[in-house]
Scaffold this motif. Structure first.
Motif, PDB file in Angstrom:
ATOM      1  N   LYS A   1      -1.036   1.870 -10.391  1.00 49.95           N
ATOM      2  CA  LYS A   1      -0.221   1.931  -9.377  1.00 49.95           C
ATOM      3  C   LYS A   1       0.192   0.632  -8.835  1.00 49.95           C
ATOM      4  O   LYS A   1       1.533   0.425  -8.422  1.00 49.95           O
ATOM      5  N   LEU A   2      -0.643  -0.352  -8.680  1.00 48.48           N
ATOM      6  CA  LEU A   2      -0.301  -1.697  -8.114  1.00 48.48           C
ATOM      7  C   LEU A   2       0.427  -2.404  -9.010  1.00 48.48           C
ATOM      8  O   LEU A   2       1.747  -2.909  -8.548  1.00 48.48           O
ATOM      9  N   ALA A   3       0.283  -2.318 -10.548  1.00 48.16           N
ATOM     10  CA  ALA A   3       1.176  -2.908 -11.442  1.00 48.16           C
ATOM     11  C   ALA A   3       2.890  -2.406 -11.160  1.00 48.16           C
ATOM     12  O   ALA A   3       3.578  -3.174 -11.177  1.00 48.16           O
ATOM     13  N   ASN A   4       2.756  -1.029 -11.228  1.00 43.81           N
ATOM     14  CA  ASN A   4       4.122  -0.314 -11.012  1.00 43.81           C
ATOM     15  C   ASN A   4       4.803  -0.605  -9.557  1.00 43.81           C
ATOM     16  O   ASN A   4       6.147  -0.974  -9.693  1.00 43.81           O
ATOM     17  N   SER A   5       4.173  -0.841  -8.790  1.00 46.74           N
ATOM     18  CA  SER A   5       4.534  -0.936  -7.322  1.00 46.74           C
ATOM     19  C   SER A   5       5.279  -2.530  -7.299  1.00 46.74           C
ATOM     20  O   SER A   5       6.012  -2.665  -6.278  1.00 46.74           O
ATOM     21  N   MET A   6       4.651  -3.358  -7.985  1.00 46.37           N
ATOM     22  CA  MET A   6       5.015  -4.699  -8.018  1.00 46.37           C
ATOM     23  C   MET A   6       5.943  -5.017  -9.062  1.00 46.37           C
ATOM     24  O   MET A   6       6.401  -6.122  -9.386  1.00 46.37           O
ATOM     25  N   GLU A   7       6.306  -3.960  -9.665  1.00 39.35           N
ATOM     26  CA  GLU A   7       7.249  -4.158 -10.904  1.00 39.35           C
ATOM     27  C   GLU A   7       6.915  -5.237 -12.026  1.00 39.35           C
ATOM     28  O   GLU A   7       7.751  -5.867 -12.550  1.00 39.35           O
ATOM     29  N   LEU A   8       5.732  -4.782 -12.187  1.00 35.86           N
ATOM     30  CA  LEU A   8       5.276  -5.810 -13.360  1.00 35.86           C
ATOM     31  C   LEU A   8       4.690  -4.969 -14.456  1.00 35.86           C
ATOM     32  O   LEU A   8       4.036  -3.998 -14.364  1.00 35.86           O
TER      33      LEU A   8
ATOM     34  N   SER B   1       0.787  -1.246   0.004  1.00 38.58           N
ATOM     35  CA  SER B   1      -0.066   0.014  -0.051  1.00 38.58           C
ATOM     36  C   SER B   1       0.916   1.186   0.008  1.00 38.58           C
ATOM     37  O   SER B   1       0.705   2.280  -0.845  1.00 38.58           O
ATOM     38  N   GLN B   2       1.871   1.114   0.784  1.00 42.33           N
ATOM     39  CA  GLN B   2       2.847   2.410   0.671  1.00 42.33           C
ATOM     40  C   GLN B   2       3.413   2.690  -0.648  1.00 42.33           C
ATOM     41  O   GLN B   2       3.524   3.885  -1.211  1.00 42.33           O
ATOM     42  N   ARG B   3       3.742   1.509  -1.502  1.00 39.74           N
ATOM     43  CA  ARG B   3       4.533   1.407  -2.590  1.00 39.74           C
ATOM     44  C   ARG B   3       3.493   2.179  -3.813  1.00 39.74           C
ATOM     45  O   ARG B   3       3.933   2.837  -4.561  1.00 39.74           O
ATOM     46  N   ALA B   4       2.252   1.466  -3.625  1.00 38.78           N
ATOM     47  CA  ALA B   4       1.211   1.934  -4.494  1.00 38.78           C
ATOM     48  C   ALA B   4       0.549   3.378  -4.226  1.00 38.78           C
ATOM     49  O   ALA B   4      -0.179   3.747  -5.209  1.00 38.78           O
ATOM     50  N   GLY B   5       0.816   3.985  -3.105  1.00 40.60           N
ATOM     51  CA  GLY B   5       0.148   5.262  -2.574  1.00 40.60           C
ATOM     52  C   GLY B   5      -1.223   5.029  -2.463  1.00 40.60           C
ATOM     53  O   GLY B   5      -1.883   5.989  -2.693  1.00 40.60           O
TER      54      GLY B   5
ATOM     55  N   LEU C   1       2.059  -3.683 -17.157  1.00 41.83           N
ATOM     56  CA  LEU C   1       0.724  -3.504 -16.700  1.00 41.83           C
ATOM     57  C   LEU C   1      -0.125  -4.645 -17.312  1.00 41.83           C
ATOM     58  O   LEU C   1      -0.897  -5.308 -16.788  1.00 41.83           O
ATOM     59  N   LYS C   2       0.276  -5.130 -18.702  1.00 46.70           N
ATOM     60  CA  LYS C   2      -0.584  -6.254 -19.349  1.00 46.70           C
ATOM     61  C   LYS C   2      -0.323  -7.595 -18.450  1.00 46.70           C
ATOM     62  O   LYS C   2      -1.501  -8.162 -18.213  1.00 46.70           O
ATOM     63  N   LYS C   3       0.824  -7.807 -17.939  1.00 44.98           N
ATOM     64  CA  LYS C   3       1.215  -8.944 -17.320  1.00 44.98           C
ATOM     65  C   LYS C   3       0.439  -9.055 -15.833  1.00 44.98           C
ATOM     66  O   LYS C   3      -0.278  -9.973 -15.691  1.00 44.98           O
ATOM     67  N   PHE C   4       0.239  -7.706 -15.375  1.00 49.77           N
ATOM     68  CA  PHE C   4      -0.380  -7.459 -14.027  1.00 49.77           C
ATOM     69  C   PHE C   4      -1.894  -7.872 -14.306  1.00 49.77           C
ATOM     70  O   PHE C   4      -2.632  -8.686 -13.477  1.00 49.77           O
ATOM     71  N   LEU C   5      -2.469  -7.269 -15.325  1.00 47.40           N
ATOM     72  CA  LEU C   5      -3.781  -7.290 -15.662  1.00 47.40           C
ATOM     73  C   LEU C   5      -4.463  -8.807 -16.035  1.00 47.40           C
ATOM     74  O   LEU C   5      -5.443  -9.284 -15.591  1.00 47.40           O
ATOM     75  N   PHE C   6      -3.415  -9.568 -16.551  1.00 53.28           N
ATOM     76  CA  PHE C   6      -3.871 -10.940 -16.911  1.00 53.28           C
ATOM     77  C   PHE C   6      -3.845 -11.734 -15.443  1.00 53.28           C
ATOM     78  O   PHE C   6      -4.634 -12.381 -15.275  1.00 53.28           O
ATOM     79  N   LYS C   7      -2.904 -11.469 -14.650  1.00 55.27           N
ATOM     80  CA  LYS C   7      -2.502 -12.380 -13.339  1.00 55.27           C
ATOM     81  C   LYS C   7      -3.715 -11.845 -12.109  1.00 55.27           C
ATOM     82  O   LYS C   7      -4.206 -12.585 -11.398  1.00 55.27           O
ATOM     83  N   VAL C   8      -4.456 -10.741 -12.456  1.00 55.96           N
ATOM     84  CA  VAL C   8      -5.342 -10.406 -11.285  1.00 55.96           C
ATOM     85  C   VAL C   8      -7.010 -10.877 -12.281  1.00 55.96           C
ATOM     86  O   VAL C   8      -7.994 -10.177 -11.672  1.00 55.96           O
TER      87      VAL C   8
END
Length: 70
Positions: A49-56, A22-26, A58-65
């Protein structure tokens, strides 16, 4: 459709605490908790914000969630 449980799993796989992510993502810890519990749907801004904070990418993050499907 967004799946909060997948966000939780992804966070745990990266060995991040809810507070750290939450701190990383603001975003607030309570917001992150509601997202992981499936009680809230994130905005596009929050997803980025979440994708960036997890260093993923965006497209990969959106698949994962569960937002994008193959």
């Amino acid at each position: 459709m967004f799946r909060g449980i997948d966000l939780l799993t992804l966070r745990e796989d990266q060995r991040l605490t809810r507070n750290a992510l939450s701190q990383r993502a603001g975003i607030s810890v309570s917001t992150l908790g509601r997202l992981e519990a499936g009680l809230s749907v994130p905005s596009i801004e929050t997803l980025v914000k979440l994708a960036n904070s997890m260093e993923l990418p965006l497209k990969k993050f959106l698949f994962k969630v569960g937002i994008l499907h193959s």
